[in-house]
Design an enzyme around this catalytic site. Structure first.
Site, mmCIF file in Angstrom:
data_model
loop_
_atom_site.group_PDB
_atom_site.id
_atom_site.type_symbol
_atom_site.label_atom_id
_atom_site.label_comp_id
_atom_site.label_asym_id
_atom_site.label_seq_id
_atom_site.Cartn_x
_atom_site.Cartn_y
_atom_site.Cartn_z
ATOM 1 N N THR A 162 -51.380 54.330 -17.489
ATOM 2 C CA THR A 162 -50.004 54.140 -17.938
ATOM 3 C C THR A 162 -49.323 53.017 -17.167
ATOM 4 O O THR A 162 -48.613 52.189 -17.748
ATOM 5 C CB THR A 162 -49.209 55.454 -17.804
ATOM 6 O OG1 THR A 162 -49.892 56.474 -18.541
ATOM 7 C CG2 THR A 162 -47.795 55.307 -18.322
ATOM 8 N N LYS A 163 -49.553 52.957 -15.859
ATOM 9 C CA LYS A 163 -48.971 51.872 -15.054
ATOM 10 C C LYS A 163 -49.518 50.524 -15.496
ATOM 11 O O LYS A 163 -48.770 49.540 -15.591
ATOM 12 C CB LYS A 163 -49.255 52.107 -13.566
ATOM 13 C CG LYS A 163 -48.797 50.962 -12.650
ATOM 14 C CD LYS A 163 -47.276 50.748 -12.676
ATOM 15 C CE LYS A 163 -46.841 49.544 -11.881
ATOM 16 N NZ LYS A 163 -46.689 49.733 -10.478
ATOM 17 N N LEU A 164 -50.812 50.453 -15.801
ATOM 18 C CA LEU A 164 -51.392 49.192 -16.255
ATOM 19 C C LEU A 164 -50.822 48.776 -17.610
ATOM 20 O O LEU A 164 -50.573 47.593 -17.849
ATOM 21 C CB LEU A 164 -52.913 49.284 -16.299
ATOM 22 C CG LEU A 164 -53.567 49.421 -14.919
ATOM 23 C CD1 LEU A 164 -55.059 49.698 -15.053
ATOM 24 C CD2 LEU A 164 -53.325 48.177 -14.069
#
Length: 192
Positions: A164-166
């Site tokens: 999700t962060k990527l």
């Protein structure tokens, strides 16, 4: 573990929220500075894990998290049965899953919970937190997350916090590229 631009204000916010903080940093002077504010400084990640039911890491990159978690005197050597390692760094999802599996073998848990909001969000306690891992473990750690952030979401199993962060990073870079192209077009077309 990790008292840099992000980790130091995050630790301070945990202290403000009433949590007892045991800290370690490779640069000892940073741990001593936090100890002067009321934390307890120790000499290794293993000592942090032995002293705390929840261990948080906020370090630079995948190899750093691996070393702190699984290396000599690492978290894995001191973590309690049913303890939780929360990694809030932005690292590889596959390395996250490997660390989580090793911790499971020791009877411990891992949440990968990278953050968005930058140093200002870390200082103000308004970080967005994307957490991957077991839902029950996430719920158990939610009060800790609330000490550091405001937009806190469980996004699936281990590794999905990092995924999700990527996705977030890809969107940010894509948006920045689009803004740059739009400004160049405007300037070349005579706009002020």
């Amino acid at each position: 573990i990790g008292l840099g631009i992000m980790g130091m204000p995050m630790a301070r916010n945990l202290m403000k929220a009433g949590f007892q903080v045991v800290c370690y940093n490779r640069t000892d002077s940073k741990a001593k500075a936090l100890a002067a504010e009321g934390a307890t400084a120790v000499a290794s990640p293993r000592e942090v894990a032995a002293a705390c039911p929840i261990v948080i890491t906020m370090v630079t990159d995948s190899p750093d998290v691996e070393a702190v978690a699984l290396g000599p005197n690492g978290v894995i050597e001191g973590i309690r049965r049913d303890g939780v390692h929360i990694d809030m760094s932005t690292i590889s999802p596959s390395i996250t899953r490997r660390i989580a599996e090793r911790l499971r073998e020791k009877g411990a848990h891992m949440l990968d919970a990278p953050v968005s909001g930058g140093s200002w969000g870390a200082q103000s306690g308004t970080l967005s937190i994307m957490a991957g891992g077991d839902e029950a473990v996430f719920q158990r750690c939610l009060p800790v997350f609330k000490g550091m952030g405001q937009n806190i979401v469980h996004v699936g199993p281990n590794g999905m916090g990092q995924v999700t962060k990527l996705v977030n990073q890809i969107l940010v870079v894509g948006t920045m590229n689009a803004v740059a192209e739009a400004l160049l077009f405007a300037a070349r077309s005579g706009a002020d």
